[in-house]
Scaffold this motif. Sequence first.
Motif: not given
Length: 625
Positions: A240-247, A461-472, A520-526
Motif C-alpha cells: 500500500d501507498q504510504d501515507p495511506l490515502p483517506l477514503l 481519451l476520457d476527460t479526467p476530473t481535476l479534483l484530487g489531482t494534487a496527490y495523483t 488527503p491522508y489517513e491520520a494514525f497515532d499510537t
Amino acid sequence: MRNIMRVLLATLASAFLLSGPVAATPAKEAPWLPEAAAYRLTLFLGNLEPLPWDDIETAWTEPYRGSEFSVGALAWLDRKSDIEPDGLLDAIMREDLQAVFAEATRLVALRIEENLDRALAAEESATAQLAVQTVRELYRAFEDGIAAADPEAARRIGLAWLELNSSTGSAGVLGAGATSADRDTMEAARAVISGYLAENYLLDSFAPRRTLSALPETAVLSGKAIEVPPSLPPGSDIFDQDPLPLLVLNFEEQGIDETDLPLVAYGDMLFDSAQLFGSPAQDLGIACSTCHNRSDVNQRLFIPGASHQPGAIDVDGAFFNPIFNDRRDDPLDIPSLRGLRFTGPYGRDGRFASLRDFTRNVVVNEFGGKEPTPFMLDALVAYMLEFDFLPNSMLTTDGRLTDTTQEAARRGEEIFNTPFARLGDRSCASCHVPDANFLDRQAHDIGSVAPGYEGARAGALDTPTLLGTAYTAPYFHDGSLPTLAAVVDWFDETKSLGLTEEDRADLTAYLETVGAADEPYEAFDTENTAFRLAFAELTTFASTIDTLLPRRDAEHILLLTDTVAADLSADASTMSNLPARPEVYALAERLAAVGAAVRVEDWEAAEASWTAFKSEADAIEERAF
C-alpha cells in the motif's frame, strides 16, 4: 489489502495462511543477491510475449529496482567471482531465449559451487559462515522450483544446509567457547547439494522450455505437469501507498453505518479480496485495492515487465491473463476511482458506458477471474458508487474558487475559463467543466497518444476530473508528465497558447488549488493504528454473514470467510498491542470455523461459530490496535 508476539505465534499464523486461502496482505521479501535477482527477472521476463529483450539485458547490467546493491549482476560478478559470463552475454545478444536460460541457470549453479568451495577452504569460521550464507541466498533462485517438483529432495537439501551451517565452527565470544569446523560433516552436506546441482542445474544442455521456471531438469524430463507457485520478480512492489490515502464514502459522510448496508459491505470486502481474480493475481494477493488504495492511486505499485514506472501497470499484457494479451507494451497510469459515480464513461478511452460492464471486464478479462455472480457485481458496483471526492474547502460546490484562495490561483481561474483560438475557441473549462466536477464525460484526442499506425484515430481519451489531482502525480494516461506545471507547459507548447511565464505559474496555481484537499491522508497515532483501521474494516465485512447465513448462501459466505479469516490473521502482524495478538489469531480461526461448517453444510455449527465470532470481536475491539 493492507500491509507473526512470539516465534511460536508467528509460525502458527504463517501455517494458517499457507494452508488456507492466499491473503491480500503481501509479505515483504528478503533482499536478493544481484545474480540471483537477475536470474529470477530473466525467468519472469522470459515468459512475457512479446519478449522484452531490452529488459532482460537490463536485468543483468543494472541493479533491480529497490536493490540494496549499487551495481548490476555482471558488475557484481566481476567483483566477487572468477566466472566469466561471456556465454550469457552472447545468448542475450543473439536473443536466443533457450540459450539465455541455460547460461543463466549454469551461472547461478556455478556461483553456488564457487562459494561452497570457499566455505570448505576457509580457515576461519567467520569466513566459512559468510560463504555458506551467500550460497544459501543464491539457492533461493532455484528453491521454489525444487520444492514444487521434488519435496523430498527439498527436505534433504534443507537438512544439508542446517548441517553445513552448524559445522563451520565458531570463534566463540572473546575466545571462549570456540569450536573447530567439522570438515567431514561439511563435505557430506556439500555432497548432497552439489550432487543435486550437477544432476539438475549444471548441465551442458537443457530440455527445451516452453515456460521458463526454476524446475529441476529431472522434473522437466519426467514429463509430469508441475506448477511452480506464481511469484513476482525482484524489484516488484505491491504494498500500500504510504501515507495511506483517506477514503471518503458517501454513506459515512451522512452518518450511516456500513454494517447497515450489507450489499455495500460485501462489495467492500470483494474490493479487498484477491479471491475475486484468477491466477497469478489471486496467488500473489493482488486485489482491486492493491492498485486503488482506499479508492485512490497506489503510486508505489511496480511490477517489472508490466510497469514502466511506479503507479503504472499493463493489465492487458501477458502476465495476468495471457488470453487477453494485446501484445502491446502499453502500461497505463493507474487512475483514481474517487467520485466514480460522476466520472463515467469508464476506461481510459471511455469504452465502457456501464460501470458494471467495466467491472466485469476487469475481473474476467484483465485478471482472469471466474465469471462473478450477479450478486457479486451488484455488491462491487454498490460499494464503488459510494466513493466520493476529497473535501476541498477552497472550492464551492459548483467548482468556483472561494475567497480563501491565493491571488495567483484566482488569476489562473480566469485563464482556465478563457477561450483560445488554437483550442477551437474553447477553454480548459470546456472539457473540465467546473460545475460538473471538472468533467464533460466525453473523450478527446489532444495529441498525447502516438498513433498506432498512419491514419489511426485511436487517440481519444476520457476527460479526467481535476479534483484530487494534487496527490495523483504523474499525469496523462501514461504518467509521462511529472507535475501539474509540466501539464500546463505541455498544453502551452503543443497548442501554441502563447502563455507568459506568469500565466503558466497562475494556471498551475489554479490547478493545484482545484486538485487540493483538506485531509488527503489517513491520520494514525499510537492507538488509532493501521491495524485498528483494518480490524474495523474486516469485522464490517464479516457482518454481512448476518444476511447470508439465513439465506444459506454457501458460495458467498465461503468467499467472505476465506478472504477475511486469512487477512485478519495476516494483519495481526501489524498490531502494536502485542498481548492482544493471540486473541486476533483466535478470532480469525473462529471465522474460518464458520467457513468450515458451511463447507459441510452444518448450518447449526456455522451459526454457533458466527455468534461466538461476533461476541469475541466486540470484546477485543478496544484492544485491537
